[in-house]
Design a protein around this motif. Structure first.
Motif, mmCIF file in Angstrom:
data_model
loop_
_atom_site.group_PDB
_atom_site.id
_atom_site.type_symbol
_atom_site.label_atom_id
_atom_site.label_comp_id
_atom_site.label_asym_id
_atom_site.label_seq_id
_atom_site.Cartn_x
_atom_site.Cartn_y
_atom_site.Cartn_z
ATOM 1 N N UNK A 142 -12.387 -11.435 -8.358
ATOM 2 C CA UNK A 142 -13.412 -10.460 -8.722
ATOM 3 C C UNK A 142 -14.710 -10.712 -7.949
ATOM 4 N N UNK A 143 -15.016 -11.987 -7.695
ATOM 5 C CA UNK A 143 -16.195 -12.301 -6.882
ATOM 6 C C UNK A 143 -16.032 -11.740 -5.469
ATOM 7 N N UNK A 144 -14.827 -11.885 -4.922
ATOM 8 C CA UNK A 144 -14.553 -11.347 -3.585
ATOM 9 C C UNK A 144 -14.692 -9.828 -3.576
ATOM 10 N N UNK A 200 -20.075 2.124 -9.911
ATOM 11 C CA UNK A 200 -19.590 1.902 -11.275
ATOM 12 C C UNK A 200 -18.675 0.678 -11.329
ATOM 13 N N UNK A 201 -17.832 0.524 -10.304
ATOM 14 C CA UNK A 201 -16.953 -0.646 -10.246
ATOM 15 C C UNK A 201 -17.771 -1.933 -10.142
ATOM 16 N N UNK A 202 -18.817 -1.879 -9.335
ATOM 17 C CA UNK A 202 -19.675 -3.046 -9.151
ATOM 18 C C UNK A 202 -20.346 -3.435 -10.466
ATOM 19 N N UNK A 244 -17.649 -4.964 -12.802
ATOM 20 C CA UNK A 244 -17.303 -6.318 -12.376
ATOM 21 C C UNK A 244 -18.408 -7.309 -12.725
ATOM 22 N N UNK A 245 -19.644 -6.883 -12.588
ATOM 23 C CA UNK A 245 -20.775 -7.755 -12.913
ATOM 24 C C UNK A 245 -20.748 -8.152 -14.384
ATOM 25 N N UNK A 256 -20.110 -11.954 -15.625
ATOM 26 C CA UNK A 256 -21.139 -12.587 -16.455
ATOM 27 C C UNK A 256 -20.542 -13.092 -17.765
ATOM 28 N N UNK A 257 -19.656 -12.299 -18.361
ATOM 29 C CA UNK A 257 -19.009 -12.706 -19.609
ATOM 30 C C UNK A 257 -18.186 -13.977 -19.403
#
Length: 272
Positions: free
Chosen positions: A15-17, A35-37, A40-41, A45-46
């Motif tokens: 997910x970081x990639x 929206x995807x970004x 993913x953030x 974060x969770x």
């Protein structure tokens, strides 16, 4: 690609990639990529909050640091505690903070109620007598010149010098900095002392840059800010430009090699 709650380290890295790839696209607000970004953030974060929880700061350390910052003495805190004897008892962890004290300190010293409530239990501390000062990498610290000022014209013991060095950074001897858990592998008591020495060094170095830093505004640290920062890597002198960009926004960048026995490759710290 369907995104789900992160449960593994591999999924986290993937997910970081994906975030990196999306940032490079410079998506417009409201687009599917944007929206995807955002999604993913939230997921990242969770996961980080669960895997790498940050302990609440110790209230006594917070009070001592604010006293040092404002040049206050114990007698100056008497109006918040009621009497000078109570000030001494609380700061020496013999008396717990009361609701009235917390309210007064929050208003008078500008400390958050959450900080003052968080660890007001005096039992949840590490007594300075339990700290083995000989475990600090004194020789390496001397060789790097970290203790140069404290070593000049002094007859203090090594223990006293290290105590002063740690105190200069605002990491009080009595508690939070020494009971805070740092994530990582293969930690040993010696490794932990080396990490705290390194942490103190970075804090002191950052404070030396205080006068040249821009004003820090946490509201500016968003996806747009990170996108601009990432795009600087495209330039030949990207690292230098990135440092200038961060310091312009009040974020000091310190490059300090890790101490022997540790493998710390970076840290993000917030100084009060």
């Amino acid at each position: 690609m369907e995104f789900k709650v992160i449960r593994t380290r591999e999924q986290y890295q993937a997910y970081l990639d994906e975030v990196h790839s999306l940032i490079m696209l410079n998506p417009t607000i409201g687009s599917p990529e944007s929206d995807q970004l955002e999604l993913l953030s939230v997921l990242i974060e969770d996961y980080e909050n669960k895997q790498y929880p940050i302990e609440a700061p110790d209230p006594i350390d917070a009070i001592l640091f604010r006293m040092h910052e404002k040049g206050l003495k114990q007698a100056d805190l008497a109006p918040y505690f009621g009497t000078t004897s109570r000030v001494s008892e609380v700061l020496n962890r013999k008396r717990a903070l009361t609701v009235d004290m917390i309210r007064a300190l929050s208003i008078g010293l500008g400390l958050s109620v959450e900080t003052l409530i968080g660890l007001s239990n005096s039992k949840n501390t590490l007594d300075k007598n339990n700290i083995d000062w000989s475990k600090f990498p004194v020789k390496e610290m001397k060789n790097r010149g970290w203790l140069k000022t404290l070593l000049s014209n002094t007859t203090d013991s090594t223990e006293s010098i290290i105590q002063k060095y740690i105190a200069q950074s605002g990491l009080q001897i009595g508690a939070a900095s020494f009971k805070r858990k740092l994530s990582g592998d293969a930690q040993t008591p010696n490794t932990m002392y080396a990490l705290y020495a390194w942490l103190a060094r970075v804090i002191l170095q950052a404070r030396e840059k205080k006068d040249i830093l821009g004003k820090y505004d946490p509201n500016l640290i968003n996806n747009g800010f990170l996108r601009e920062l990432a795009q600087l890597s495209w330039f030949e002198h990207g690292p230098i430009l990135a440092i200038e960009y961060l310091e312009k926004h009040g974020i000091a960048v310190i490059i300090e090699p890790h101490l022997k026995g540790t493998h710390l490759d970076g840290a993000a710290l917030k100084d009060s």
